[in-house]
Write an enzyme that holds these catalytic residues in place. Sequence first.
Site, PDB file in Angstrom:
ATOM      1  N   GLU A  90     -48.137  98.524  25.383  1.00 53.32           N
ATOM      2  CA  GLU A  90     -47.718  98.696  26.772  1.00 53.32           C
ATOM      3  C   GLU A  90     -48.552  97.788  27.667  1.00 53.32           C
ATOM      4  O   GLU A  90     -49.592  97.257  27.254  1.00 53.32           O
ATOM      5  CB  GLU A  90     -47.897 100.184  27.164  1.00 53.32           C
ATOM      6  CG  GLU A  90     -47.465 100.560  28.575  1.00 53.32           C
ATOM      7  CD  GLU A  90     -46.009 100.232  28.847  1.00 53.32           C
ATOM      8  OE1 GLU A  90     -45.723  99.053  29.184  1.00 53.32           O
ATOM      9  OE2 GLU A  90     -45.155 101.131  28.745  1.00 53.32           O
ATOM     10  N   HIS A 125     -41.543 104.753  21.810  1.00 51.18           N
ATOM     11  CA  HIS A 125     -42.257 105.852  21.162  1.00 51.18           C
ATOM     12  C   HIS A 125     -41.810 107.220  21.681  1.00 51.18           C
ATOM     13  O   HIS A 125     -41.208 107.336  22.750  1.00 51.18           O
ATOM     14  CB  HIS A 125     -43.769 105.705  21.386  1.00 51.18           C
ATOM     15  CG  HIS A 125     -44.153 105.763  22.842  1.00 51.18           C
ATOM     16  ND1 HIS A 125     -44.275 106.943  23.548  1.00 51.18           N
ATOM     17  CD2 HIS A 125     -44.412 104.771  23.727  1.00 51.18           C
ATOM     18  CE1 HIS A 125     -44.614 106.689  24.794  1.00 51.18           C
ATOM     19  NE2 HIS A 125     -44.695 105.367  24.943  1.00 51.18           N
TER      20      HIS A 125
END
Length: 242
Positions: free
Chosen positions: A88, A13
């Site tokens: 994550e 990202h």
Amino acid sequence: MAERTFKLTVVRHGETEANRRGIIQGHKDCPLSSTGRQQAELLGKRLSNSRFTHFFSSDLKRARQTMDAVVLANVSEASITEDRRLRERNYGIYEGKSFSNLHKICKRKKIDIENIKDGAAAEDTKDLYNRAVDFYSYLFKLLLDFANSNETLLSITDGSDLNDSDQTMKVNASVLITTHGGFIRQMLRYFYQDFSCSLLYDDIRQCSPNTGVSTFLVRVRSHDQKILVQRLELHSKRHLKL
């Protein structure tokens, strides 16, 4: 069954304010910063003419906003699938704290940062690795089913940093994934250990830059169904140099 070939494009990202400040995000749902939005826009321009059959994103804002910027600029018509397995690592009680502070805590506790796990939903890197294995086991089966039901080959360009010029190849499917730095490291471990992917130890330890692009060619052999993963490029950020 004929050999099946898939292209994977895996992207971290764009930057968040927490990234800039060295703050642990984990499962905290942080949006892109203004810099991150610019990075995602440049990524979208880089991938604008790339053809994809599937889009997968972590459901956290920073990954989904990065994906949205690519899809907005892209020629493909596939829909986006959000998957929590692409998140994550969950850092538990340490989310919102600085990485420098966590390193001090680990030193005091005499535990490696990969193994610290405090909090009800916290994960260590083994948990994150298992999550990566679970996602890619699912994805490879999905792509095999897709290829077996659709014999049309897709012409794509390998514009990797390893080549002086773009090369055209035929694949059964092409997938774009937006995810997170910790997840990508465990993905690389899995590709190296299970699929003979040519990677160095430092390649696996290195964290992808924000909007870094890694591409792989996945082959499923016809005679024994063995999966092989070939690295095409790793953590490329040439779109940020425009």
